[in-house]
Motif scaffolding. Sequence first.
Motif, short mmCIF file in Angstrom:
data_model
loop_
_atom_site.label_atom_id
_atom_site.label_comp_id
_atom_site.label_asym_id
_atom_site.label_seq_id
_atom_site.Cartn_x
_atom_site.Cartn_y
_atom_site.Cartn_z
N GLU A 46 0.83 -1.20 0.00
CA GLU A 46 0.00 0.00 0.00
C GLU A 46 0.87 1.26 0.00
OE1 GLU A 46 -3.24 2.27 2.85
OE2 GLU A 46 -2.93 0.12 3.09
N LEU A 49 2.32 1.78 -3.44
CA LEU A 49 1.34 2.31 -4.38
C LEU A 49 1.05 3.79 -4.12
CD1 LEU A 49 -1.12 -0.70 -4.66
CD2 LEU A 49 0.46 0.15 -6.41
N LEU A 53 1.99 5.77 -7.46
CA LEU A 53 0.86 6.00 -8.37
C LEU A 53 0.79 7.42 -8.95
CD1 LEU A 53 -2.12 3.91 -6.99
CD2 LEU A 53 -1.06 3.76 -9.23
N CYS A 66 3.59 -0.46 -10.58
CA CYS A 66 2.34 -0.35 -9.83
C CYS A 66 1.40 -1.51 -10.15
CB CYS A 66 1.64 0.97 -10.13
SG CYS A 66 2.48 2.40 -9.46
N ASP A 67 1.35 -1.90 -11.42
CA ASP A 67 0.51 -3.02 -11.82
C ASP A 67 0.98 -4.31 -11.13
OD1 ASP A 67 -1.49 -4.38 -13.50
OD2 ASP A 67 0.29 -5.26 -14.46
N SER A 70 0.05 -4.18 -7.42
CA SER A 70 -1.40 -4.38 -7.27
C SER A 70 -1.76 -5.84 -7.47
CB SER A 70 -2.17 -3.53 -8.27
OG SER A 70 -1.93 -2.17 -8.03
N ARG A 71 -1.18 -6.47 -8.50
CA ARG A 71 -1.47 -7.88 -8.76
C ARG A 71 -0.95 -8.76 -7.64
NH1 ARG A 71 0.90 -8.45 -14.45
NH2 ARG A 71 1.57 -10.41 -13.51
N VAL A 73 -0.75 -8.00 -4.48
CA VAL A 73 -1.65 -7.85 -3.33
C VAL A 73 -2.95 -8.61 -3.58
CG1 VAL A 73 -3.04 -6.20 -2.01
CG2 VAL A 73 -0.68 -5.67 -2.59
N ALA A 74 -3.47 -8.50 -4.79
CA ALA A 74 -4.76 -9.11 -5.11
C ALA A 74 -4.68 -10.61 -5.36
CB ALA A 74 -5.35 -8.43 -6.34
#
Length: 100
Positions: A46, A49, A53, A66-67, A70-71, A73-74
Amino acid sequence: MFLEYTISQLDIGPMPPDRADEMGHLGFLQWLGALPGERSFAQEAERALVLSLPAAGYSPALAVFCDLVSRAVAASPAPLTLRLPQATRRGGARARRVTP
């Protein structure tokens, strides 16, 4: 502190998409390797990002970074597809002997 250093290395402006992809992956690996073991991955992601970002809109390498964050984390606990840059020869002794 190492996160800021990684972001500054990636925030170099426009570049070809393949180079941005390569640099974004390397930046992600650098950031991942420097994460402190005692901190939460989600909190560190977090923070990454939040700091990166704002510049991702004009820096393709940061957008890739950033991608990937994010990936990561998800994603459920599954391996991410990460690539190291292609090895390239820079000429060596033969290139130095060639006269321009």
